[in-house]
Design an enzyme around this catalytic site. Sequence first.
Site, PDB file in Angstrom:
ATOM      1  N   HIS A   1     110.698 -42.922  29.700  1.00  0.00           N
ATOM      2  CA  HIS A   1     109.746 -42.760  28.606  1.00  0.00           C
ATOM      3  C   HIS A   1     110.053 -41.494  27.796  1.00  0.00           C
ATOM      4  CE1 HIS A   1     106.735 -45.911  29.551  1.00  0.00           C
ATOM      5  NE2 HIS A   1     107.157 -45.734  30.798  1.00  0.00           N
TER       6      HIS A   1
ATOM      7  N   GLU B   1     109.007 -40.798  24.979  1.00  0.00           N
ATOM      8  CA  GLU B   1     107.847 -40.471  24.136  1.00  0.00           C
ATOM      9  C   GLU B   1     106.753 -39.726  24.886  1.00  0.00           C
ATOM     10  OE1 GLU B   1     106.236 -44.159  26.156  1.00  0.00           O
ATOM     11  OE2 GLU B   1     108.156 -43.184  25.789  1.00  0.00           O
TER      12      GLU B   1
ATOM     13  N   CYS C   1     110.813 -48.947  28.592  1.00  0.00           N
ATOM     14  CA  CYS C   1     110.213 -49.475  29.822  1.00  0.00           C
ATOM     15  C   CYS C   1     110.059 -50.996  29.700  1.00  0.00           C
ATOM     16  CB  CYS C   1     108.893 -48.763  30.115  1.00  0.00           C
ATOM     17  SG  CYS C   1     108.321 -48.964  31.829  1.00  0.00           S
TER      18      CYS C   1
END
Length: 253
Positions: free
Chosen positions: A178, A180, A88
């Site tokens: 994202h 994660e 990001c």
Amino acid sequence: MADVLVIQNSTSGGPSRMAGWLEEGGLTLDVVPAHAGAPLPGGLRHDAMIMLGGGYLPGDDERAPWLRDARRLMEQALATGVPVFGICLGGQMLAQVAGGEVRADAGTPENGSLPVTIRPEAATDPLFHGLPPVVPAIEHHKDAVTRLPGGAAHLAETGACPYQAFRVGERAWGVQFHPEVLPARIREWRVEGFDPDEVYARAVADEPVSTPVWRTVIGRFAALAITGTAAGTAAGTAAGTAAGASAGVSGAA
């Protein structure tokens, strides 16, 4: 043991599930909460670097003064060939530092789990090769990369945001999404125009498909950091084959 510098740029924006994937791959994490005032190292002495997300533009030094030092470390990683993974804000920073362009409020905001198309250029990429043609990924942004650096490999896209994943040189990757983030994190986001319950339910439904794929990508990055480009690619290929088999390596709608 090889170690990775993880720069955290927001209170809730830690490495989350990615920490376990990196540790499984043999890396030790050095997480620096720069947003909380923790000083960044004067020089990059790590085997790899991960730049996490945050609600800033890459050059937003007035609101986030540590970004100046973060960019310096990114520049050093590019100059010395230290593997980089930017997420990001981190991906936008990689693009800007390498000569691309990032704009605020660029295009249509993306929020929640969305289908990301893997481009043909990814077929030979050390991290993105052999992935399903479409993979769900969690998004949360309105700023975006609007021009890639010269010579960058364009690896993935969505209709609303073309530059979802790219590689600069041989050892630096940026993603807009994202990998994660777990679906539970979406509960913390309130974005105008999106129903939070609907966005969360979609992410939960997509997780069985998306998780094995992004685990494979992060595992390949860890292998690259430990063993170098050639060996890391070979190890990542083997790991990706196994993970792809367990995931069914099937596309997602």
